[in-house]
Motif scaffolding. Structure first.
Motif, PDB file in Angstrom:
ATOM      1  N   MET A 255       0.844  -1.195   0.000  1.00 32.17           N
ATOM      2  CA  MET A 255       0.000   0.000   0.000  1.00 32.17           C
ATOM      3  C   MET A 255       0.875   1.239   0.000  1.00 32.17           C
ATOM      4  N   GLY A 256       0.626   2.196  -0.879  1.00 37.16           N
ATOM      5  CA  GLY A 256       1.406   3.419  -0.935  1.00 37.16           C
ATOM      6  C   GLY A 256       1.024   4.382   0.165  1.00 37.16           C
ATOM      7  N   LEU A 257       1.843   5.381   0.379  1.00 39.48           N
ATOM      8  CA  LEU A 257       1.542   6.392   1.367  1.00 39.48           C
ATOM      9  C   LEU A 257       0.386   7.250   0.879  1.00 39.48           C
TER      10      LEU A 257
ATOM     11  N   PRO B  78       7.210  14.580  -3.155  1.00 37.93           N
ATOM     12  CA  PRO B  78       8.037  14.516  -4.360  1.00 37.93           C
ATOM     13  C   PRO B  78       9.504  14.579  -3.924  1.00 37.93           C
ATOM     14  N   ILE B  79      10.359  13.821  -4.607  1.00 34.30           N
ATOM     15  CA  ILE B  79      11.768  13.757  -4.237  1.00 34.30           C
ATOM     16  C   ILE B  79      12.647  14.210  -5.401  1.00 34.30           C
TER      17      ILE B  79
ATOM     18  N   ALA C 192       8.130   4.511  -7.712  1.00 33.90           N
ATOM     19  CA  ALA C 192       7.600   4.118  -6.409  1.00 33.90           C
ATOM     20  C   ALA C 192       8.051   5.061  -5.306  1.00 33.90           C
ATOM     21  N   GLY C 193       9.269   5.598  -5.455  1.00 33.08           N
ATOM     22  CA  GLY C 193       9.798   6.489  -4.428  1.00 33.08           C
ATOM     23  C   GLY C 193       9.356   7.928  -4.567  1.00 33.08           C
ATOM     24  N   GLY C 194       8.629   8.251  -5.624  1.00 37.06           N
ATOM     25  CA  GLY C 194       8.151   9.615  -5.805  1.00 37.06           C
ATOM     26  C   GLY C 194       9.178  10.564  -6.381  1.00 37.06           C
ATOM     27  N   VAL C 195      10.198  10.035  -7.058  1.00 36.59           N
ATOM     28  CA  VAL C 195      11.253  10.890  -7.609  1.00 36.59           C
ATOM     29  C   VAL C 195      10.712  11.682  -8.797  1.00 36.59           C
ATOM     30  N   VAL C 196      10.917  13.008  -8.746  1.00 34.27           N
ATOM     31  CA  VAL C 196      10.481  13.878  -9.848  1.00 34.27           C
ATOM     32  C   VAL C 196      11.668  14.529 -10.552  1.00 34.27           C
ATOM     33  N   PHE C 197      12.842  14.517  -9.902  1.00 33.53           N
ATOM     34  CA  PHE C 197      14.036  15.143 -10.464  1.00 33.53           C
ATOM     35  C   PHE C 197      15.235  14.313 -10.037  1.00 33.53           C
ATOM     36  N   GLN C 198      16.028  13.850 -11.011  1.00 40.26           N
ATOM     37  CA  GLN C 198      17.154  12.972 -10.707  1.00 40.26           C
ATOM     38  C   GLN C 198      18.402  13.416 -11.444  1.00 40.26           C
ATOM     39  N   VAL C 199      19.444  13.773 -10.691  1.00 37.90           N
ATOM     40  CA  VAL C 199      20.740  14.050 -11.296  1.00 37.90           C
ATOM     41  C   VAL C 199      21.437  12.718 -11.557  1.00 37.90           C
TER      42      VAL C 199
ATOM     43  N   ASP D  24      16.502   0.653   5.470  1.00 34.61           N
ATOM     44  CA  ASP D  24      15.245   1.043   4.840  1.00 34.61           C
ATOM     45  C   ASP D  24      15.390   2.298   3.983  1.00 34.61           C
ATOM     46  N   LEU D  25      16.653   2.583   3.569  1.00 33.29           N
ATOM     47  CA  LEU D  25      16.915   3.670   2.623  1.00 33.29           C
ATOM     48  C   LEU D  25      18.127   3.274   1.774  1.00 33.29           C
ATOM     49  N   LYS D  26      17.926   2.244   0.933  1.00 29.95           N
ATOM     50  CA  LYS D  26      19.009   1.680   0.132  1.00 29.95           C
ATOM     51  C   LYS D  26      18.790   1.822  -1.361  1.00 29.95           C
ATOM     52  N   ALA D  27      17.590   2.274  -1.769  1.00 32.71           N
ATOM     53  CA  ALA D  27      17.238   2.328  -3.186  1.00 32.71           C
ATOM     54  C   ALA D  27      16.143   3.367  -3.368  1.00 32.71           C
ATOM     55  N   PRO D  28      15.926   3.836  -4.603  1.00 32.51           N
ATOM     56  CA  PRO D  28      14.937   4.903  -4.820  1.00 32.51           C
ATOM     57  C   PRO D  28      13.542   4.601  -4.276  1.00 32.51           C
ATOM     58  N   ALA D  29      13.093   3.356  -4.369  1.00 32.70           N
ATOM     59  CA  ALA D  29      11.758   3.037  -3.850  1.00 32.70           C
ATOM     60  C   ALA D  29      11.649   3.324  -2.357  1.00 32.70           C
ATOM     61  N   ASP D  30      12.783   3.305  -1.650  1.00 33.61           N
ATOM     62  CA  ASP D  30      12.780   3.538  -0.204  1.00 33.61           C
ATOM     63  C   ASP D  30      12.571   4.999   0.163  1.00 33.61           C
TER      64      ASP D  30
END
Length: 338
Positions: free
Chosen positions: A1-3, A10-11, A44-51, A298-304
Motif C-alpha cells: 500500500m502506498g503512502l 516529491p523527491i 515508487a519512491g516519488g522521484v520527480v528530479f534525478q541528477v 530502509d533507505l538503500k534504493a529509490p523506492a525507499d
C-alpha cells in the motif's frame, strides 16, 4: 500500500550512479536495465528530479575517459528516448517545469570528476552541448585540475587549470560540484567562484567524522555562494554505528541549522546495488574497507524514498520536509540553468 498524499513527498535526488549500473548490464546483454531495474523504483519512491552523474572507473582513467563518458551520455539519451513517456533530460530551466508538470521525471546529466576533460578545457563546452549541466573537478583521486579527498594530505588547492575550469563552467552555465574535493580545494573554489556551487552528495562532519563529509565551515561556504548541500545516505557517512533514517534526517537538520532551510537537499548516492552490479572493487575505493560497507536498511534504493518521506514529514513538518525533499533543489536548478 502506498503512502497517502499527506504522507508522501516529491523527491529530487542530486546523485544516483544508475547510468554506470545500466551501462554494465547493457554490456552483458540486458536490453533495458533502466526500465527493468530503475524506473519502477524511481516511480515508487516519488522521484520527480534525478541528477545522473557519469563516473570514470579506474580502468578508463586517461584518454579512454572521454570515450567512455560519450558512450554513457549516448546511453542516457537512448534511455530518455525509449522511456519518453516517463523521463526526459532537462537542459534548461524551462525544461524542468515542463517535464515535471507533465508527470515525467526530469533527468539532469553531470560529470563526477574531470577525467573526461583531461587538460582540454574546451571539452567542457563539448560536454555542455551534449547536455551535461553539472560537474566536479575530482572524485577521490587527483586530476589535472585538483586533488580529491583521498589526496587531502598534500594540502593541494586547485591547479591553474582548475581555476580556469571553474571560470569556463560558469561561462557555460554549468554548475560546479565540490563533493569529493579536497579540503584545500573547497576553500579555493570559494575564493574563485563567482556563481553558486553545490555539494551534490556530502553529509555533515559534525555528526559523523568521515573525510568525505563537510565541516560546518564548508557547509557555510556552499550556502554563502547560493548553492545547496545534498546529504548522502551512504551508511558510513551517516553514522559511525548503525545508520538509520533518523540519523540521515539528523544530517539534514544539522546542515539546515548551518546553511538555512532553503540550502539543504537529498543526494542519496545509493551504491548497494551499484557495488553488486558493477564491480565489488568499487567498494575498496570509497575510503572505507569493502568489508565494512554500511547501508541504511530502509533507505538503500529509490523506492525507499517513501520511508524517508513519512519520517521526514513527522519530524520536520510538511513544509520543511517538502523543501528538503525536492523544492530547494528544483528551485536552485530553475534559477541557475539558462
Amino acid at each position: 500500500m502506498g503512502l497517502s498524499p499527506e504522507r508522501s513527498l516529491p523527491i529530487a535526488d542530486s546523485h544516483n550512479d544508475l547510468l554506470l549500473a545500466c551501462m554494465h548490464r547493457c554490456e552483458r546483454g540486458v536490453t533495458d536495465p533502466f526500465g527493468d531495474d530503475w524506473l519502477p523504483g524511481l516511480r515508487a519512491g516519488g522521484v520527480v528530479f534525478q541528477v545522473l552523474p557519469i563516473f570514470t572507473e579506474e580502468q578508463f582513467v586517461g584518454e579512454a575517459a572521454l570515450r567512455r563518458t560519450l558512450e554513457i551520455i549516448a546511453l542516457a539519451r537512448e534511455i530518455a528516448d525509449i522511456h519518453r513517456a516517463d523521463v526526459a533530460i532537462a537542459e534548461g530551466a524551462a525544461d524542468i517545469d515542463g517535464i515535471i508538470g507533465s508527470g515525467r521525471i526530469a533527468l539532469l546529466l553531470a560529470i563526477e570528476g574531470a577525467e573526461p576533460v583531461g587538460a582540454s578545457i574546451s571539452m567542457f563546452e563539448t560536454l555542455h552541448r551534449l547536455g551535461v549541466r553539472m560537474a566536479s573537478l575530482t572524485w577521490n583521486r587527483r586530476t589535472m585540475m585538483a586533488d580529491g579527498i583521498a589526496e587531502s594530505g598534500t594540502g593541494g588547492r586547485l591547479s591553474s587549470l582548475g581555476v580556469e575550469a571553474v571560470a569556463e563552467m560558469e561561462r557555460l552555465g554549468m554548475v560546479v560540484d565540490i563533493s569529493h574535493l579536497s579540503a584545500a580545494g573547497v576553500d579555493h573554489i570559494a575564493e574563485v567562484a563567482t556563481a553558486p556551487f553545490v555539494a551534490s552528495h556530502s553529509s555533515c562532519r559534525a555528526l559523523c567524522d568521515h573525510p568525505r563529509n563537510l565541516t560546518d565551515l564548508q557547509i557555510g561556504l556552499v550556502a554563502a555562494s547560493g548553492g545547496f548541500v545534498a546529504v548522502n545516505a551512504f551508511g558510513s557517512f551517516v553514522s559511525e554505528t548503525a545508520p538509520t533514517i533518523d540519523a540521515f534526517i539528523d544530517h539534514l537538520e544539522h546542515a539546515a541549522s548551518v546553511a538555512g532551510d532553503d540550502r539543504v537537499a537529498v543526494g542519496a548516492d545509493f551504491i548497494d546495488d551499484l557495488v553488486r552490479t558493477v564491480d565489488p572493487i568499487l567498494g575498496r575505493q570509497l575510503l572505507v574497507d569493502a568489508a565494512d560497507l554500511s547501508f541504511i536498511e530502509d533507505l538503500k534504493a529509490p523506492a525507499d524514498f517513501v520511508n524517508l518521506s513519512e519520517r521526514l514529514i513527522e519530524r520536520c513538518g510538511p513544509g520543511r520536509a517538502a523543501r528538503f525533499g525536492s523544492t530547494n533543489m528544483v528551485d536552485f536548478f530553475r534559477a541557475n540553468l539558462e
